[in-house]
Design a protein around this motif. Structure first.
Motif, PDB file in Angstrom:
ATOM      1  N   TRP A  40       0.817  -1.212   0.000  1.00 54.38           N
ATOM      2  CA  TRP A  40       0.000   0.000   0.000  1.00 54.38           C
ATOM      3  C   TRP A  40       0.854   1.266   0.000  1.00 54.38           C
ATOM      4  O   TRP A  40       0.491   2.257  -0.629  1.00 54.38           O
ATOM      5  N   GLY A  41       1.994   1.235   0.696  1.00 54.08           N
ATOM      6  CA  GLY A  41       2.890   2.396   0.661  1.00 54.08           C
ATOM      7  C   GLY A  41       3.396   2.656  -0.742  1.00 54.08           C
ATOM      8  O   GLY A  41       3.514   3.805  -1.184  1.00 54.08           O
ATOM      9  N   HIS A  42       3.688   1.593  -1.475  1.00 55.66           N
ATOM     10  CA  HIS A  42       4.161   1.717  -2.851  1.00 55.66           C
ATOM     11  C   HIS A  42       3.024   2.150  -3.776  1.00 55.66           C
ATOM     12  O   HIS A  42       3.188   3.025  -4.620  1.00 55.66           O
ATOM     13  N   ARG A  43       1.871   1.551  -3.598  1.00 54.60           N
ATOM     14  CA  ARG A  43       0.720   1.867  -4.461  1.00 54.60           C
ATOM     15  C   ARG A  43       0.258   3.310  -4.293  1.00 54.60           C
ATOM     16  O   ARG A  43      -0.059   3.987  -5.273  1.00 54.60           O
TER      17      ARG A  43
ATOM     18  N   GLN B 113       2.011   5.810  -3.575  1.00 58.64           N
ATOM     19  CA  GLN B 113       2.955   6.710  -4.239  1.00 58.64           C
ATOM     20  C   GLN B 113       2.773   6.714  -5.750  1.00 58.64           C
ATOM     21  O   GLN B 113       3.129   7.682  -6.416  1.00 58.64           O
ATOM     22  N   HIS B 114       2.240   5.642  -6.296  1.00 61.26           N
ATOM     23  CA  HIS B 114       1.936   5.626  -7.729  1.00 61.26           C
ATOM     24  C   HIS B 114       0.639   6.367  -8.017  1.00 61.26           C
ATOM     25  O   HIS B 114       0.498   6.984  -9.063  1.00 61.26           O
ATOM     26  N   ASP B 115      -0.321   6.295  -7.099  1.00 64.07           N
ATOM     27  CA  ASP B 115      -1.633   6.904  -7.314  1.00 64.07           C
ATOM     28  C   ASP B 115      -1.667   8.397  -7.009  1.00 64.07           C
ATOM     29  O   ASP B 115      -2.467   9.122  -7.582  1.00 64.07           O
ATOM     30  N   SER B 116      -0.829   8.854  -6.105  1.00 64.56           N
ATOM     31  CA  SER B 116      -0.808  10.266  -5.723  1.00 64.56           C
ATOM     32  C   SER B 116       0.139  11.033  -6.640  1.00 64.56           C
ATOM     33  O   SER B 116       1.344  10.760  -6.668  1.00 64.56           O
ATOM     34  N   GLU B 117      -0.407  12.004  -7.349  1.00 64.70           N
ATOM     35  CA  GLU B 117       0.433  12.784  -8.268  1.00 64.70           C
ATOM     36  C   GLU B 117       1.545  13.510  -7.523  1.00 64.70           C
ATOM     37  O   GLU B 117       2.690  13.560  -7.982  1.00 64.70           O
ATOM     38  N   LEU B 118       1.242  14.050  -6.353  1.00 65.23           N
ATOM     39  CA  LEU B 118       2.246  14.765  -5.571  1.00 65.23           C
ATOM     40  C   LEU B 118       3.368  13.838  -5.106  1.00 65.23           C
ATOM     41  O   LEU B 118       4.550  14.143  -5.282  1.00 65.23           O
ATOM     42  N   LEU B 119       2.997  12.694  -4.528  1.00 63.94           N
ATOM     43  CA  LEU B 119       4.018  11.756  -4.059  1.00 63.94           C
ATOM     44  C   LEU B 119       4.830  11.193  -5.221  1.00 63.94           C
ATOM     45  O   LEU B 119       6.035  10.972  -5.103  1.00 63.94           O
ATOM     46  N   TRP B 120       4.159  10.945  -6.328  1.00 63.60           N
ATOM     47  CA  TRP B 120       4.860  10.420  -7.501  1.00 63.60           C
ATOM     48  C   TRP B 120       5.891  11.438  -7.990  1.00 63.60           C
ATOM     49  O   TRP B 120       7.050  11.123  -8.186  1.00 63.60           O
ATOM     50  N   ARG B 121       5.443  12.661  -8.163  1.00 62.92           N
ATOM     51  CA  ARG B 121       6.312  13.693  -8.735  1.00 62.92           C
ATOM     52  C   ARG B 121       7.464  14.052  -7.797  1.00 62.92           C
ATOM     53  O   ARG B 121       8.605  14.196  -8.240  1.00 62.92           O
ATOM     54  N   LYS B 122       7.170  14.207  -6.509  1.00 63.16           N
ATOM     55  CA  LYS B 122       8.185  14.684  -5.559  1.00 63.16           C
ATOM     56  C   LYS B 122       9.094  13.585  -4.998  1.00 63.16           C
ATOM     57  O   LYS B 122      10.218  13.868  -4.621  1.00 63.16           O
TER      58      LYS B 122
ATOM     59  N   THR C 107      11.578   9.651   2.704  1.00 64.06           N
ATOM     60  CA  THR C 107      10.128   9.564   2.923  1.00 64.06           C
ATOM     61  C   THR C 107       9.553   8.390   2.150  1.00 64.06           C
ATOM     62  O   THR C 107       8.686   7.676   2.644  1.00 64.06           O
ATOM     63  N   ASP C 108      10.040   8.187   0.937  1.00 67.11           N
ATOM     64  CA  ASP C 108       9.620   7.048   0.119  1.00 67.11           C
ATOM     65  C   ASP C 108       9.940   5.747   0.866  1.00 67.11           C
ATOM     66  O   ASP C 108       9.102   4.855   0.986  1.00 67.11           O
ATOM     67  N   ALA C 109      11.139   5.650   1.396  1.00 71.53           N
ATOM     68  CA  ALA C 109      11.548   4.442   2.116  1.00 71.53           C
ATOM     69  C   ALA C 109      10.684   4.220   3.352  1.00 71.53           C
ATOM     70  O   ALA C 109      10.291   3.094   3.652  1.00 71.53           O
ATOM     71  N   PHE C 110      10.348   5.306   4.052  1.00 76.70           N
ATOM     72  CA  PHE C 110       9.508   5.164   5.235  1.00 76.70           C
ATOM     73  C   PHE C 110       8.109   4.698   4.850  1.00 76.70           C
ATOM     74  O   PHE C 110       7.530   3.834   5.510  1.00 76.70           O
ATOM     75  N   LEU C 111       7.538   5.271   3.793  1.00 78.92           N
ATOM     76  CA  LEU C 111       6.197   4.872   3.375  1.00 78.92           C
ATOM     77  C   LEU C 111       6.153   3.405   2.970  1.00 78.92           C
ATOM     78  O   LEU C 111       5.139   2.735   3.147  1.00 78.92           O
TER      79      LEU C 111
END
Length: 82
Positions: A17-20, A22-31, A53-57
């Motif tokens: 879910w943390g990975h998914r 980040q793919h679904d959120s435009e902000l998380l994906w871009r940043k 932050t990516d690693a933590f999520l």
């Protein structure tokens, strides 16, 4: 032994879910997350391209799983088994 399976399940669920998210959120994906997808050939060295932050999520779910399972040796075993 049930704690190991609980931790493994919670860790895997959180990673997914943390990975998914980040793919679904435009902000998380871009940043954050798109950076690690720029690597042409993934390798252990390419982990330097993962934002904290990516690693933590993605990996923070192991810490949450450990808090739920409450057995540090189970947590250590799950980390090395993953």
């Amino acid at each position: 032994m049930w704690q190991f399976f609980l931790l493994f399940f919670l860790g895997d669920l959180g990673l997914y879910w943390g990975h998914r998210i980040q793919h679904d959120s435009e902000l998380l994906w871009r940043k954050l997350h798109s950076l690690h997808h720029r690597v042409g050939t993934p390798s252990p060295v390419s982990t330097i391209f993962i934002d904290g932050t990516d690693a933590f999520l993605q990996g923070g779910s192991l810490a949450v799983g450990w808090l739920i399972a409450r057995n540090r040796w189970v947590a250590v075993g799950a980390v090395f088994a993953a």
